[in-house]
Design an enzyme around this catalytic site. Structure first.
Site: not given
Ligand code: AMP
Ligand code: TRP
Length: 333
Positions: A114, A197, A200
């Site tokens: 980051k 993956k 956002k």
């Molecule tokens: P984040 O939005 O990256 O802060 O992720 C929040 C939660 O969502 C975390 O527990 C991630 O592991 C899960 N997560 C985020 N992106 C994915 C994805 N593409 N597939 C599965 N889980 C996800």
């Protein structure tokens, strides 16, 4: 026997959760609230480690909370709360900062990623100590388990190290939490770039958002990237797009990928996309509708969150008081 504690959280850093957040995290949280005494948090203090527009942050925090509830987090079963409304998070983070090595914090890969993106001059000290605040979030609630994605494994290791260090220097205080790493198979990929993956921070076209209108979701799925042959088969290496659609379909329908492959024998990608779109909408549309209703009455939503935060505060304060006492701070009364 009383249930073991569990804690998890997400940052309110977008106006909608995406399908990856739902299938990879939230959905599991809903299931786990039966078996555990669960604490689910909206990590707004983590969100401000990178610049935020204040109005947007306020809106995103409410929208994230509404989506948690709409997806099935039951405020009567779980303690649903806002990190900034429980002062002990920032207070314990300070104490933990003082037992964290500078080198130890410097090794956190998420900070490296980051801060590179933010260029090192504009990366904040808050971003640097982000994992220490996360350790405080966790340790205040004495959880046995912390369900997180693979990307959070290193932060959980730091949390465990800090808990053990504190316990051995000052006496037994913290439960040593275990990461409950959510299944790799629940990983959802970007519709336009299916080896990355879903996130956002990707192009909107590749991301299925819970709060999108159904027509938008259908369009995104129909426009998803596949490949030039026509066989519907799971092969993540050579057929990433089709495999992602099968993975999504399997996750939202509960059908196995094997059964889906058999059902689609002889059919085309158009058929696959239509069915996936229907199945995804059947799951996310009710969540969107319920979240939209909740957001129509922000006073009621805010008061629900405030009562969750008050409940969280009780345990958090008790843990913090014991920490202050152990390290030799004079009690307040
Ligand atoms: P984040 O939005 O990256 O802060 O992720 C929040 C939660 O969502 C975390 O527990 C991630 O592991 C899960 N997560 C985020 N992106 C994915 C994805 N593409 N597939 C599965 N889980 C996800
Ligand atoms: N850092 C986590 C993420 O980006 C969010 C988070 C903050 C968290 N505090 C937490 C997750 C405590 C689990 C426990 O996904």
């Amino acid at each position: 026997m009383s249930k073991a504690n569990l804690l998890s959280g997400m940052q309110p850093s977008a106006d909608s959760l995406h399908l990856g957040n739902y299938l990879g995290a939230l959905n599991n949280w809903v299931a786990m609230q039966e078996e555990f005494n669960a604490y689910y948090m909206i990590a707004d203090l983590h969100a401000i480690t990178v610049p935020q527009d204040p109005k947007q942050l306020l809106a995103n925090t409410r929208r994230t909370a509404a989506q948690y509830i709409a997806a099935g987090i039951d405020p009567n079963k779980s303690t649903l709360f806002i990190q900034s409304q429980v002062p002990a998070h920032a207070q314990l983070a300070w104490v933990l900062n003082c037992i964290t090595g500078f080198g130890e914090a410097s090794r956190m890969t998420q900070f490296k990623d980051k801060s590179q993106k933010a260029d090192s001059d504009s990366a904040s000290v808050g971003l640097f100590t982000y994992p220490v605040l996360q350790a405080a979030d966790i340790l205040l609630y004495q959880p046995k388990k912390v369900p997180v994605g693979e990307d959070q494994r290193q932060h959980l290791e730091l949390t465990r190290d800090l808990a053990m260090r504190f316990n051995s220097r000052f006496g037994e205080t913290f439960t040593i939490p275990e990461a409950h790493i959510l299944k790799e198979t629940a990983k959802i990929y970007d519709l336009q770039n299916p080896t990355a993956k879903m996130s956002k921070s990707n192009e909107p076209k590749g991301t299925i958002n819970i709060m999108d209108d159904s027509s938008v979701t259908v369009k995104k799925i129909k426009g998803s990237v596949t490949d030039t042959d026509s066989e519907i088969r799971f092969d993540a290496e050579n057929k990433a797009g089709v495999s992602n659609l099968l993975g999504i379909y399997s996750a939202v329908s509960g059908k196995s990928v094997k059964d889906l492959e058999a059902a689609f024998a002889g059919k085309g990608y158009g058929d696959l996309k239509t069915e996936v779109a229907d199945a995804v909408i059947a799951v996310i549309e009710p969540i969107r509708q319920r979240a939209t209703e909740l957001l129509e009455n922000t006073d009621e939503l805010d008061s629900l969150l405030a009562s969750g935060s008050a409940r969280a505060n009780e345990l958090a304060e008790a843990t913090l008081a014991s920490v202050y006492d152990k390290i030799g701070l004079i009690p307040r009364s």
